[in-house]
Design a protein around this motif. Structure first.
Motif, short mmCIF file in Angstrom:
data_model
loop_
_atom_site.label_atom_id
_atom_site.label_comp_id
_atom_site.label_asym_id
_atom_site.label_seq_id
_atom_site.Cartn_x
_atom_site.Cartn_y
_atom_site.Cartn_z
N ASP A 332 0.91 -1.34 0.06
CA ASP A 332 0.15 -0.02 0.06
C ASP A 332 0.80 1.39 -0.01
O ASP A 332 0.26 2.34 -0.66
CB ASP A 332 -1.05 0.05 1.24
N ALA A 333 2.16 1.22 0.88
CA ALA A 333 2.66 2.38 0.83
C ALA A 333 3.53 2.82 -0.71
O ALA A 333 3.66 3.79 -1.10
CB ALA A 333 3.87 2.13 1.80
N LEU A 334 4.02 1.82 -1.26
CA LEU A 334 4.71 1.97 -2.45
C LEU A 334 3.39 2.36 -3.63
O LEU A 334 3.82 3.21 -4.54
CB LEU A 334 5.08 0.58 -3.10
N GLY A 335 2.31 2.03 -3.45
CA GLY A 335 1.09 2.45 -4.62
C GLY A 335 0.64 3.78 -4.03
O GLY A 335 -0.31 3.93 -4.84
N SER A 336 0.89 4.26 -3.12
CA SER A 336 0.37 5.70 -2.83
C SER A 336 1.51 6.56 -2.88
O SER A 336 2.53 6.71 -2.57
CB SER A 336 0.04 5.73 -1.32
#
Length: 394
Positions: A332-336
């Motif tokens: 989720d962090a990488l995709g945000s």
């Protein structure tokens, strides 16, 4: 919840008193121990069907917020919803009146309700409704909660008797009390879940994360747990606990949490303490949700190869709940989008996960992630952010 038997040609006998007691005691024991609403509805429908020897029995619940009656036909299937005034069950609930019909096709008194309910359903399914009973049931405050509906008597006479009405009324009275208890338990659990989400958001909001981050991580973790073969109960527990993975950020200074550039070594050491702060906040609780959250908060930055923090443990020494949340959190962090970076493209994230299989992440878990990817992407879309997020987990 509806239970069906379609072979109307096989005639049965009414239960004798000994058989009736057996049915009541058997189901009473099962119902007393059941806390899952869908399972409880099924047990109640089965109990009513066996008590009065009917072909079908449905337990309808009244949803006052939507002015609808709802039930389910079987485990795993979508619920059925109708307007709270529709059909014979709607009539019974609206007017607080038990209904007893010998033949739905010749009855004139309730013809309008039958045409909009049972007879309409018969046209769609080919089923033949004959005898029919509907009995409302109440909670402890006397408010109507729903109704039992029984269709087609399976004995030679094919008609329900006054004794059947008495038995189903008994079942309805018991249903109201049992359902009220389970619905109260469900309400408490939903309140707990909401509080946990809000607590998780406290940690994230201090580093300017969005609330949807913790929701997405929770849903990803749930899917991954099921994909690994964990039980429904274990997966649900993780889903409830994982929003608190960064609760320890409440103990990290704003100057470090919200620094737009790269952290110094000393600053990064302070940042790492959020795992210990979170663990120490939660570890002494006897509640299963908070005990699970303590594990997640403590170990979600550990790495399979032992190069994570705070303890630098590796492989299976990392609790499976920590391993699952780690992968969900990183995805989720990488995709945000953050203040210092753009969101990564999906292909870039997937390539990294392949490279980090057996390094950062449990290799089996990475395999499950790719198996669950369509569902994970669906969740990402469903809980997408409506505004840009500013800063990711350090």
């Amino acid at each position: 919840m509806e239970h069906e038997h379609f072979n109307l040609k096989s005639e049965k006998e009414d239960l004798d008193p000994q058989e009736m007691l057996r049915v009541i005691f058997d189901y009473a024991a099962k119902i007393a121990n059941e806390r899952v609403l869908d399972n409880l509805l099924l047990l109640m429908a089965d109990m009513g069907r066996e008590m009065i020897v009917s072909d079908r029995c449905t337990v309808w619940l009244l949803d006052t917020t939507k002015n609808e009656l709802w039930s389910k036909v079987a485990h795993g299937l979508d619920e059925i919803r109708i307007p709270s005034t529709a059909g014979l069950v709607g009539y019974a609930v609206t007017y607080d009146k038990a209904v007893f019909i010998d033949d739905a096709y010749t009855n004139e008194e309730y013809k309008t309700y039958l045409i909009s309910g049972a007879l309409r359903t018969d046209q769609q399914t080919g089923y033949r409704t004959k005898a029919l009973m509907v009995i409302p049931f109440r909670n402890s405050q006397g408010e109507i909660m729903g109704a039992y509906q029984a269709i087609n008597k399976l004995t030679a006479g094919k008609q329900f008797s006054d004794k059947d009405m008495e038995y189903l009324t008994l079942a309805s009275s018991y249903a109201g009390k049992s359902l009220e208890s389970v619905l109260l338990t469900n309400e408490i659990e939903e309140t707990q879940k909401e509080l946990i989400i809000r607590m998780g958001e406290i940690g994230e909001s201090r580093s300017k994360e969005t609330g949807n981050h913790v929701k997405r991580v929770a849903e990803y973790s749930y899917l991954l747990a099921l994909g690994l073969g964990m039980s429904q109960e274990e997966a649900e527990l993780l889903r409830m606990a994982s929003p608190m993975h960064d609760i320890g950020k409440v103990g990290i200074p704003d100057s470090i949490l919200n620094k737009p550039g790269k952290l110094t070594d000393d600053e990064f050491k302070i940042m790492q303490n959020h795992t210990l702060v979170g663990y120490n906040l939660l570890k002494n609780s006897n509640r299963s949700i908070l005990k699970t959250a303590a594990i997640v908060a403590h170990e979600h930055h550990e790495k399979w190869n032992g190069r994570g923090y705070p303890r630098g443990i590796s492989g299976d020494a990392i609790h499976i709940l920590g391993r699952i949340t780690a992968l969900a959190d990183v995805f989720d962090a990488l995709g945000s989008e953050r203040v210092y970076k753009k969101a990564w493209e999906l292909d870039r994230i997937l390539e990294l996960f392949k490279e980090e299989r057996g390094q950062h992440f449990d290799p089996q878990l990475v395999d499950v992630f790719f198996e669950q990817l369509p569902n994970i992407l669906r969740i990402r879309e469903e809980f997408s952010d409506t505004a840009l997020e500013d800063l990711t987990d350090k």
